[in-house]
Design an enzyme around this catalytic site. Structure first.
Site, PDB file in Angstrom:
ATOM      1  N   SER A 253       0.692  -1.149  -0.126  1.00 20.55           N
ATOM      2  CA  SER A 253      -0.092  -0.023  -0.006  1.00 20.55           C
ATOM      3  C   SER A 253       0.762   1.218   0.094  1.00 20.55           C
ATOM      4  O   SER A 253       2.226   1.119   0.179  1.00 20.55           O
ATOM      5  CB  SER A 253      -0.867  -0.013   1.116  1.00 20.55           C
ATOM      6  OG  SER A 253      -0.062   0.080   2.512  1.00 20.55           O
ATOM      7  N   LYS A 254       0.127   2.533  -0.025  1.00 19.72           N
ATOM      8  CA  LYS A 254       0.961   3.686  -0.322  1.00 19.72           C
ATOM      9  C   LYS A 254       2.109   3.866   0.793  1.00 19.72           C
ATOM     10  O   LYS A 254       3.157   4.580   0.528  1.00 19.72           O
ATOM     11  CB  LYS A 254       0.306   4.862  -0.089  1.00 19.72           C
ATOM     12  CG  LYS A 254      -0.587   4.849  -1.617  1.00 19.72           C
ATOM     13  CD  LYS A 254      -0.911   6.553  -1.732  1.00 19.72           C
ATOM     14  CE  LYS A 254      -1.543   6.904  -3.235  1.00 19.72           C
ATOM     15  NZ  LYS A 254      -2.811   7.104  -3.051  1.00 19.72           N
ATOM     16  N   ARG A 255       1.726   3.426   1.955  1.00 21.82           N
ATOM     17  CA  ARG A 255       2.753   3.753   3.130  1.00 21.82           C
ATOM     18  C   ARG A 255       4.062   2.991   2.792  1.00 21.82           C
ATOM     19  O   ARG A 255       5.190   3.078   3.273  1.00 21.82           O
ATOM     20  CB  ARG A 255       2.321   3.221   4.350  1.00 21.82           C
ATOM     21  CG  ARG A 255       2.332   1.698   4.646  1.00 21.82           C
ATOM     22  CD  ARG A 255       1.543   1.534   5.836  1.00 21.82           C
ATOM     23  NE  ARG A 255       0.708   0.538   5.893  1.00 21.82           N
ATOM     24  CZ  ARG A 255       0.660  -0.774   6.686  1.00 21.82           C
ATOM     25  NH1 ARG A 255       1.498  -0.713   7.622  1.00 21.82           N
ATOM     26  NH2 ARG A 255      -0.033  -1.579   6.256  1.00 21.82           N
TER      27      ARG A 255
END
Ligand code: GLU
Length: 482
Positions: A253-255
């Protein structure tokens, strides 16, 4: 065997997640390795999530990634339309067929405004209260104008099994499956229904998709069975995870960093390197080879190389793959592409880009590193005189002062400022003074760059920054040396 037909069926979300692109790539590789047809289908039945321009992002991504479809909304084909919202009437007709057969039923339960799902689906699935309505009850509801959805009537007994080409034999008890919605109250199909109808009508022989669909697959198989259709082969791909700060892994995911194709391109990765890297997310060639062109991937790809274990997206590995592809680029291409990231346009260094680009091509992992790497060329950074001290090169403050003085004299005498003259002048200096070239150049490089590691040698840097600036930096080095 029938001609192989696979499809990539993205939902237009406005960006292309790496996981989706991996699905597209594997389907494409599998198809092309088998001389089949690769179909693009746009799954836009969830109109709530409609994003303007999102379909264009899909076309653009595939084009840039060099993944070419044989049929699709933009190029047509005999199984169109290839956009699900344009196929609305087809799904309705099939849903009604299932209702007539008793394999599906009308459900009038009201949508709970608090929940996203229509009707009362809990985590255990819908409570099936409309499953056994009588004909009269159904008519009564219809006459009263109540809206309804159509749900799949899942058998309460028995098992559903298939042989997944990656995960092997999978068998699920039907009583663990929920009566999922097939057609929504607005007449649009759910993904769960549309994918089956379309895969059948479009003659898809191999369904390739992420393993997040494994748990729904038995429901799809029951739909095929209800229609009496042959099922395609299934190739489910392992989950892609990212590494968290604490060392654990979770779904990418984006993190974890840039996770869309566009974001990676903007960060200076080459499309062919991204493709190369994501081919390794869940597949391995069974050899040591890690750098592939797309054609090589097509040639080497086979389902035997796909593994079940989750794949970890490793940015360091991507960097390495990208640097290898950058090195392989012909220099003219590199120069043109890297220029856009270099930040050099309109600066004093622009006229030297031809040369600077040769210095950075073998030294960067991604284009976006260029501005930082060449920053010292515009302006020398503050640096510590300790950099002049180097045991290996027997460099001391004293030798540094001497050598820098020699360098000033040397370049003062150069009329024709070009790299060959610079190189040979310093070679001559080293020979005449009987100083090893490494020893001679150590302090000179520090003096003109403020660094101990630079793209290019001291003459390279002097050539780029010019005679006047070189002398200026060398003279101020003498001033700061203790
Ligand atoms: N529209 C689905 C998605 O974007 C496609 C899944 C499939 O390939 O069947 O995830």
């Amino acid at each position: 065997m029938n001609n192989i037909r696979t499809r990539f069926a993205p939902s237009p979300t406005g960006y292309m997640h790496i996981g989706n692109l991996r699905t597209a790539l594997f389907a494409y590789l599998y198809t092309k390795a088998n001389n089949g047809d690769f179909i693009l289908r746009i799954e836009d039945t969830d109109q709530n999530r409609f994003v303007e321009g999102a379909t264009q992002v899909i076309y653009d991504t595939l084009r840039v990634a060099n993944i070419k479809h044989d049929e699709g909304p933009d190029i047509g084909g005999k199984y169109g339309p290839y956009i699900q919202s344009e196929r609305k009437s087809i799904y309705k007709q099939y849903a009604e067929q299932l209702v007539e057969q008793g394999d599906a039923y009308y459900c009038f339960c009201q949508k709970d405004p608090e929940k996203e799902e229509e009707a009362q689906d809990s985590s255990n699935g819908y409570d099936r209260r409309c499953r056994n309505l009588t004909k009269e009850q159904i008519n009564e509801n219809l006459n009263a104008g109540r809206s309804y959805v159509i749900r799949q009537r899942i058998p309460l007994e028995g098992n559903t099994s298939w042989d997944d080409l990656v995960y092997g034999r999978i068998s699920v008890e039907n009583n663990t499956l929920d009566d999922q919605i097939l057609l929504k109250s607005d007449g649009m199909p759910t993904y769960n229904f549309a994918n089956v109808i379309d895969d059948h009508l479009m003659g898809i022989t191999h369904v390739i998709r992420g393993s997040e669909y494994l748990s729904s697959n038995p429901k799809y198989l029951l739909l095929y069975k209800a229609f009496g259709w042959n099922t395609p082969e299934y190739i489910h791909l392992p989950l892609i995870c990212g590494r968290n700060e604490d060392g654990t892994v979770s779904k990418l995911s984006k993190r974890h960093g840039a996770v869309s194709f566009q974001a990676l391109i903007e960060d200076g990765y080459l499309p062919e390197a991204i493709i190369n890297y994501i081919a390794l997310l869940g597949w391995n060639p069974g050899t040591e080879q890690e750098i592939f062109t797309l054609d090589e991937l097509i040639y080497k790809f086979s389902t035997q190389g796909i593994h079940k274990n989750q794949a970890i997206f490793d940015y360091n590995k991507l960097d390495w793959v990208n640097s290898e592809h950058i090195k392989k680029l012909d220099h003219e291409t590199f120069k043109k592409e890297a220029f856009k990231f270099s930040g050099i346009e309109g600066t004093i260094l622009e006229s030297k880009w031809d040369y600077i680009s040769t210095l950075v091509q073998s030294r960067i992992q991604k284009y976006s590193q260029i501005p930082e790497m060449i920053k010292f060329m515009y302006q020398i950074p503050q640096y510590s005189t300790e950099l002049y001290i180097n045991k290996k090169n027997k460099s001391t403050f004293e030798t540094s002062r001497n050598y820098i003085q020699m360098a000033i004299e040397c370049i003062n005498s150069i009329q024709d400022w070009n790299i060959d003259v610079l190189n040979s002048s310093f070679m001559d200096l080293s020979a005449n003074k009987e100083i090893k070239i490494g020893q001679l150049m150590w302090p000179i490089r520090v003096a003109v760059s403020g660094l101990t590691i630079t793209p290019g040698s001291a003459p390279d840097i002097m050539y780029v920054i010019g005679k006047e600036e070189s002398i200026k930096r060398l003279e101020s080095a003498i001033e700061v040396l203790p």
